[in-house]
Design an enzyme around this catalytic site. Structure first.
Site, PDB file in Angstrom:
ATOM      1  N   THR A 429      13.411  32.586  45.620  1.00 50.72           N
ATOM      2  CA  THR A 429      14.147  31.732  44.718  1.00 50.72           C
ATOM      3  C   THR A 429      13.283  31.436  43.507  1.00 50.72           C
ATOM      4  OG1 THR A 429      15.074  29.534  44.526  1.00 50.72           O
ATOM      5  CG2 THR A 429      13.340  29.760  46.051  1.00 50.72           C
ATOM      6  N   GLU A 449      19.204  33.250  47.352  1.00 51.29           N
ATOM      7  CA  GLU A 449      18.581  33.689  48.604  1.00 51.29           C
ATOM      8  C   GLU A 449      17.589  34.807  48.320  1.00 51.29           C
ATOM      9  OE1 GLU A 449      16.887  33.405  51.369  1.00 51.29           O
ATOM     10  OE2 GLU A 449      17.670  35.232  52.267  1.00 51.29           O
ATOM     11  N   GLU A 468      23.168  33.594  50.845  1.00 51.48           N
ATOM     12  CA  GLU A 468      22.514  32.426  51.447  1.00 51.48           C
ATOM     13  C   GLU A 468      22.861  32.236  52.922  1.00 51.48           C
ATOM     14  OE1 GLU A 468      19.522  30.507  50.255  1.00 51.48           O
ATOM     15  OE2 GLU A 468      20.880  30.842  48.574  1.00 51.48           O
ATOM     16  N   SER A 496      14.506  25.944  53.237  1.00 52.14           N
ATOM     17  CA  SER A 496      13.107  25.495  53.205  1.00 52.14           C
ATOM     18  C   SER A 496      12.719  24.978  51.833  1.00 52.14           C
ATOM     19  CB  SER A 496      12.182  26.658  53.544  1.00 52.14           C
ATOM     20  OG  SER A 496      12.417  27.090  54.846  1.00 52.14           O
TER      21      SER A 496
HETATM   22  N1  GLU Z   1      16.985  30.902  51.185  1.00 52.12           N
HETATM   23  C1  GLU Z   1      15.730  30.275  50.955  1.00 52.12           C
HETATM   24  C2  GLU Z   1      15.773  28.824  51.372  1.00 52.12           C
HETATM   25  O1  GLU Z   1      16.755  28.179  51.174  1.00 52.12           O
HETATM   26  C3  GLU Z   1      15.429  30.349  49.512  1.00 52.12           C
HETATM   27  C4  GLU Z   1      14.925  31.657  49.140  1.00 52.12           C
HETATM   28  C5  GLU Z   1      13.499  31.559  48.780  1.00 52.12           C
HETATM   29  O2  GLU Z   1      13.023  30.520  48.735  1.00 52.12           O
HETATM   30  O3  GLU Z   1      12.796  32.454  48.504  1.00 52.12           O
HETATM   31  O4  GLU Z   1      14.833  28.309  51.873  1.00 52.12           O
END
Ligand code: GLU
Length: 617
Positions: A429, A449, A468, A496
């Site tokens: 992200t 994501e 996601e 996270s």
């Molecule tokens: N899908 C991850 C999250 O929500 C985000 C993607 C990323 O941080 O690289 O934790």
């Protein structure tokens, strides 16, 4: 700084008036002319006259992001009287142009905001939600009864969650900003139209996704012009996205959540535009129009941890970022980390993270559908029970089992149940920080994501849809143990992301965050302990080689981790595994007399960009 809140109120009032909006529009036109006329503009269509740097100190507000054009756009907004929320939204929209594989209106995110006037921290949960038709077994292949292979989940309409980013921008601006959505999107629309200079990171990210991008017609046409990734040094334009931003600004977010753009998104998710002869099967998604209409951004209380006289605020579930950072800090609180040698301090950081991840994996999910014992996870009493499991001389053996976060606390209770394997979480992200002259601060993580999301571009609209929903567990993590992160209708997958704001005596001290899936939590934690416990300056705390322990058998280590530290950790029984690069942080630190220091990565992801309005150093 909060003393200037009257000024802030006056500005907010005047900036919202029609006359102020006309003044803004006139100013924007002049600024556009200046950019177009500058010598830098001919070499760099995105504009910008100050070279990209990872640290800058000064007055008047600051922005740091992974991208120079995006940071510059945020600073322009501040310079022309916008506040930190306006700058954050404008910067995020620009990242949708220059970092389209990590950010954009096809995704979601979490927005943490310190409001100088009320001296409170607020948060917006703009996480994607699962469609109403999703069930606990939606990621199980009916023909085998087994969870789908991960890449079949990724490259699929099934993984596309209801996007929350446009609604987050709108809500942040309405609640705390001074610009309209149209005004905040305008610089990014111009950037998309004029183009930006491709850098090595963009070229490499495109190349890494080339195969799957080639399977989807509109993605191939946009991101693989001439069948190849755009080369570094060339100009990349996205006129479709420019039009989308302009129309979104004009029509408002109802166009996405209740209107024509929503119809297009649903059609694309239900029947991904796969080219004939594609290598992959893209399963149809479950999203329907009613899911978009039902979407809402949630404003909720932040998580809070007191740490060595500071107060650390973060994002509550549906993200596990705030609670896991807070729990690990609380575990470290009782140890004299500042007084330890470097290897012992690293050992405590890794062990605190190992234990906090065991609890996160067992207990954190979307609180709208799962009973999350949040106050227990955030309590010092529970953290002290967990801290007592740390052996100063030996690494824990993962997976360590979770504790029981329910009161009463005391003693050194045995762990509750079995240790669970580490769930997979994709990356990546993006994270940005912004502050203004009135003392408001934003830390904002947004994402689609993994890099390139689902690989599905909405035809003619210039943006990728997220994947996601692959952040859900496809099947229970451990047989017989309740998994709080199984898919369900309307549910937000556990994140996270950990945008964090730290206060000292009620006023901003630091803001920090990073991309990197589950490593986000350890990156934020390592920067916090580096700055607060180890006395590193903020740039060094961000640049330091990273270690990441997430209750896995091995601790990930970047190549720069020094040999003597490696040897000391191995001697304690840590198992180290190489990870070439962990995270891409951005951060702010608030200095005496209203100065602010903005920090981005010196080298990770090709280096980020930190700027202030009036630099002093
Ligand atoms: N899908 C991850 C999250 O929500 C985000 C993607 C990323 O941080 O690289 O934790």
């Amino acid at each position: 700084m909060a003393g200037s809140s009257t000024h802030a109120r006056e500005f907010a009032r005047s900036a919202r008036s029609p006359a102020a909006r006309r003044r803004w529009a006139a100013g924007a036109a002049v600024a556009a002319l200046l950019v177009t006329a500058s010598p830098a503009a001919s070499a760099h269509p995105g504009g910008g006259t100050v070279p990209k740097v990872p640290v800058m100190t000064g007055y008047g507000g600051a922005v740091a992001s992974v991208d120079d054009d995006a940071t510059r756009i945020g600073i322009d907004v501040l310079r022309r009287g916008g506040n930190a929320v306006d700058a954050a939204v404008a910067t995020a929209a620009a990242l949708g142009v220059t970092e389209p594989y990590s950010a954009g209106i096809g995704g979601g995110g979490y927005f943490v905001y310190y409001d100088a006037k009320s001296r409170t921290v607020r948060t917006l949960d703009g996480r994607e939600t699962a469609p109403g038709k999703m069930t606990a077994t939606s990621f199980v292949d009916p023909s085998t009864g087994q969870p789908l292979p991960f890449d079949q989940g990724v490259n699929s309409g099934l993984s596309v969650g209801i996007p929350g980013t446009a609604a987050t921008w709108q809500q942040a601006l309405r609640r705390w900003g001074t610009l309209s959505l149209r005004q905040a999107l305008d610089p990014a629309a111009k950037l998309a139209q004029q183009g930006f200079v491709v850098d090595a990171t963009f070229e490499a990210q495109t190349a890494a996704n080339q195969d799957r991008f080639a399977d989807i017609g509109p993605t191939r046409d946009l991101f693989l012009p001439g069948g190849k990734p755009p080369a570094a040094g060339t100009v990349f334009r996205n006129p479709d996205l420019a039009r989308t931003y302009r129309e979104l600004g004009r029509k408002g977010i109802g166009w996405l959540y209740d209107g024509g753009l929503g119809d297009e998104v649903v059609r694309t998710v239900q029947a991904p535009p796969v080219v004939p002869g594609a290598d992959r099967v893209f399963r149809p998604g479950l999203m329907e129009r009613a899911d978009l209409s039902a979407y809402s951004v949630l404003e909720q209380a932040p998580t809070k941890a007191d740490y060595r006289g500071l107060t650390v605020y973060g994002m509550a579930p549906s993200s596990s970022g705030g609670s896991t950072v807070a729990e690990a800090l609380n575990i470290m609180e009782s140890a004299n980390v500042p007084g330890m040698d470097a290897a012992t301090a690293a050992h405590y950081y890794l062990e605190a993270s190992r234990l906090a991840f065991a609890d996160r994996n067992r207990y954190v999910g979307d609180p709208a559908l799962v009973d999350v014992p949040l106050s227990g996870l955030l309590s010092q009493g529970f953290a002290d029970e967990r801290a007592c499991r740390i052996d100063p001389a030996h690494a824990g053996v993962s997976p360590v089992a979770p504790g029981d976060p329910t009161a009463p606390y005391g003693g050194c209770p045995a762990a509750a149940g079995a240790g669970e394997p580490e769930p997979y979480e994709g990356l990546s992200t993006t994270h940005l920080v912004a502050s203004d002259r009135w003392g408001n601060v934003v830390a904002y993580n947004l994402t689609i994501e993994q890099t390139g999301g689902s690989a599905i571009t909405v035809p003619g609209r210039g943006f990728l849809l997220n994947n996601e929903l692959t952040d859900f567990s496809f099947a229970p993590l451990y047989p017989g143990v309740p998994d709080p992160n199984l898919p369900a209708a309307g549910k937000r997958p556990r994140s996270s992301m950990a945008p964090t704001i730290v206060l000292k005596d009620g006023r901003p001290y630091m803001a920090v965050g990073s991309p990197g899936g589950a490593t986000i939590i350890t990156t934020v934690l390592q920067i916090l302990t580096g700055r607060i416990d180890r006395g590193l300056n903020l740039l060094d705390a961000v640049a330091a080689p990273r270690l990441s322990q997430r209750n896995g058998a091995a601790t990930e280590a970047e190549p720069g981790v020094p040999a003597d530290l490696r040897a000391a950790l191995l001697a304690r029984g840590h198992v180290l595994k190489d990870n070439p690069e962990i995270g891409a942080a951005t951060a702010l630190e608030f200095l005496p007399r209203g100065q602010v220091r903005a920090v981005a990565e010196p080298t990770r992801r090709g280096g980020g960009s930190a700027k202030v309005v009036w630099p002093t150093g």
